[in-house]
Enzyme design. Structure first.
Site, mmCIF file in Angstrom:
data_model
loop_
_atom_site.group_PDB
_atom_site.id
_atom_site.type_symbol
_atom_site.label_atom_id
_atom_site.label_comp_id
_atom_site.label_asym_id
_atom_site.label_seq_id
_atom_site.Cartn_x
_atom_site.Cartn_y
_atom_site.Cartn_z
ATOM 1 N N ARG A 1 68.101 3.628 -21.659
ATOM 2 C CA ARG A 1 68.164 5.184 -22.204
ATOM 3 C C ARG A 1 68.992 5.346 -23.308
ATOM 4 O O ARG A 1 70.096 4.509 -23.472
ATOM 5 C CB ARG A 1 68.883 5.979 -21.045
ATOM 6 C CG ARG A 1 69.254 7.400 -21.457
ATOM 7 C CD ARG A 1 69.792 8.131 -20.284
ATOM 8 N NE ARG A 1 71.178 7.687 -19.526
ATOM 9 C CZ ARG A 1 71.437 8.674 -18.277
ATOM 10 N NH1 ARG A 1 70.726 9.535 -17.820
ATOM 11 N NH2 ARG A 1 72.665 8.214 -18.131
ATOM 12 N N ARG B 1 79.884 14.385 -5.390
ATOM 13 C CA ARG B 1 79.421 13.000 -5.511
ATOM 14 C C ARG B 1 80.167 12.144 -4.413
ATOM 15 O O ARG B 1 79.778 10.991 -4.189
ATOM 16 C CB ARG B 1 79.863 12.264 -6.752
ATOM 17 C CG ARG B 1 78.670 11.949 -7.657
ATOM 18 C CD ARG B 1 79.321 11.416 -8.902
ATOM 19 N NE ARG B 1 78.573 10.640 -9.886
ATOM 20 C CZ ARG B 1 77.932 11.222 -10.821
ATOM 21 N NH1 ARG B 1 78.006 12.268 -11.247
ATOM 22 N NH2 ARG B 1 77.359 10.267 -11.789
ATOM 23 N N LYS C 1 68.248 13.657 -12.785
ATOM 24 C CA LYS C 1 68.539 15.001 -12.610
ATOM 25 C C LYS C 1 69.001 15.990 -13.723
ATOM 26 O O LYS C 1 68.805 17.154 -13.692
ATOM 27 C CB LYS C 1 70.178 14.757 -11.714
ATOM 28 C CG LYS C 1 70.153 14.079 -10.353
ATOM 29 C CD LYS C 1 71.297 13.918 -9.993
ATOM 30 C CE LYS C 1 72.341 13.364 -10.551
ATOM 31 N NZ LYS C 1 72.273 11.832 -10.914
ATOM 32 N N ARG D 1 77.741 1.343 -11.090
ATOM 33 C CA ARG D 1 77.295 2.934 -10.858
ATOM 34 C C ARG D 1 76.521 2.989 -9.761
ATOM 35 O O ARG D 1 76.454 3.920 -8.787
ATOM 36 C CB ARG D 1 76.675 3.676 -12.238
ATOM 37 C CG ARG D 1 77.897 3.618 -13.285
ATOM 38 C CD ARG D 1 77.073 4.080 -14.622
ATOM 39 N NE ARG D 1 76.586 5.593 -14.602
ATOM 40 C CZ ARG D 1 75.585 5.914 -15.402
ATOM 41 N NH1 ARG D 1 75.159 5.334 -16.378
ATOM 42 N NH2 ARG D 1 75.245 7.356 -15.209
ATOM 43 N N ARG E 1 74.822 5.234 -24.040
ATOM 44 C CA ARG E 1 76.200 5.602 -23.506
ATOM 45 C C ARG E 1 76.886 4.304 -23.127
ATOM 46 O O ARG E 1 76.359 3.556 -22.550
ATOM 47 C CB ARG E 1 75.853 6.510 -22.322
ATOM 48 C CG ARG E 1 75.886 8.103 -22.564
ATOM 49 C CD ARG E 1 75.496 8.657 -21.137
ATOM 50 N NE ARG E 1 75.956 8.464 -20.049
ATOM 51 C CZ ARG E 1 75.643 9.075 -18.836
ATOM 52 N NH1 ARG E 1 74.825 10.367 -18.854
ATOM 53 N NH2 ARG E 1 76.481 8.986 -17.794
HETATM 54 P P1 AMP Z 1 76.894 11.548 -14.888
HETATM 55 O O1 AMP Z 1 76.627 11.936 -16.273
HETATM 56 O O2 AMP Z 1 76.416 12.537 -13.953
HETATM 57 O O3 AMP Z 1 76.309 10.011 -14.732
HETATM 58 O O4 AMP Z 1 78.402 11.054 -14.813
HETATM 59 C C1 AMP Z 1 79.073 10.096 -15.673
HETATM 60 C C2 AMP Z 1 80.279 9.643 -14.958
HETATM 61 O O5 AMP Z 1 81.250 10.818 -15.013
HETATM 62 C C3 AMP Z 1 80.179 9.112 -13.649
HETATM 63 O O6 AMP Z 1 80.060 7.815 -13.742
HETATM 64 C C4 AMP Z 1 81.731 9.321 -13.200
HETATM 65 O O7 AMP Z 1 82.727 8.338 -14.075
HETATM 66 C C5 AMP Z 1 81.813 10.528 -13.676
HETATM 67 N N1 AMP Z 1 81.759 11.747 -12.827
HETATM 68 C C6 AMP Z 1 80.691 12.650 -13.228
HETATM 69 N N2 AMP Z 1 80.566 13.463 -12.004
HETATM 70 C C7 AMP Z 1 81.769 13.230 -11.245
HETATM 71 C C8 AMP Z 1 81.866 13.620 -9.926
HETATM 72 N N3 AMP Z 1 81.335 14.844 -9.192
HETATM 73 N N4 AMP Z 1 83.041 12.812 -9.254
HETATM 74 C C9 AMP Z 1 83.614 11.873 -9.797
HETATM 75 N N5 AMP Z 1 83.121 11.377 -10.908
HETATM 76 C C10 AMP Z 1 82.206 11.926 -11.721
#
Ligand code: AMP
Length: 208
Positions: free
Chosen positions: A122, A88, A13, A162, A151
């Site tokens: 990654r 989400r 994404k 996740r 990360r």
């Molecule tokens: P991402 O970089 O999109 O994979 O997001 C990393 C982490 O940020 C996720 O595993 C969640 O802990 C938090 N996070 C990001 N976006 C959201 C969302 N829309 N709702 C809740 N937690 C989020």
């Protein structure tokens, strides 16, 4: 164009959002990037979010919705935006629906095994945000000169968490947006540039 990119973690994404938002001239809004920036700089939001992010759990909807409301009210979102990593949960999608209308939802489909391989290999640059995979980039340094890191939430035990959070809480959004007629599913296993072209073609058709 008001767009949502949906898909499991590691679907690509972020990579696609960078290319597509640049092509369309709209801001790329990644809730994950916003949270990580707050964690890095130690804001109150970052401190509250860190315990969830590190465990691969979702940050409470109320915190995320405040971020989104704030960000979408900024002037650069007037002509559209690309949301990456939001919504989400069904509650987030319903709240977003009350704030604004969405033109299209691009669902990037990738199987679980590929996700685990992609995320555990990654590496990211903490300075410029570039991402690499150990299978195609052996260097430990980003092209910008910064040392690459893994990360915290890409560590194997958190990746599985996740993924299960995705299946339980985010996957139902596919059906939610299908019912609104806005859903377009693409295969995330296509090459990066081919996938960008496919997504831009879909958006072109939506525009007409
Ligand atoms: P991402 O970089 O999109 O994979 O997001 C990393 C982490 O940020 C996720 O595993 C969640 O802990 C938090 N996070 C990001 N976006 C959201 C969302 N829309 N709702 C809740 N937690 C989020």
């Amino acid at each position: 164009m008001k767009l949502i990119f949906l898909g499991p973690p590691g679907a690509g994404k972020g990579t696609q959002a960078v290319a597509v938002s640049a092509e369309l001239g709209i801001p790329h809004i990644s809730t994950g990037d916003i949270l990580r920036a707050n964690i890095r700089t130690g804001t109150e939001l970052g401190t509250r979010a860190k315990e969830y992010v590190d465990k691969g759990q979702l940050v409470p909807d109320s915190l995320i919705l405040n971020i989104i409301r704030d960000r979408l009210s900024a002037g650069d979102c007037e002509n559209g935006f690309l949301l990456d990593g939001f919504p989400r949960t069904l509650a987030q999608a319903q709240s977003l629906g009350k704030i604004t209308d969405i033109d299209a939802v691009i669902n990037i489909d990738v199987d679980d095994q590929t996700i685990v391989e992609r995320l555990s290999g990654r590496r990211v640059c903490p300075a410029c945000g570039a991402t690499y995979h150990v299978s195609t980039y052996a260097d430990e340094t980003c092209t910008c000169g910064e040392r690459l890191i893994q990360r915290n939430d890409d560590k194997p035990e958190t990746v599985l968490n996740r993924l299960s959070v995705y299946h339980e809480q985010t996957r139902p959004l596919i059906e939610y947006y299908r019912q609104s007629g806005k859903l377009h599913t693409v295969r995330g296993s296509a090459g990066i540039q081919a996938l960008t072209r496919e997504i831009l073609n879909i958006i072109d058709k939506v525009k007409r």
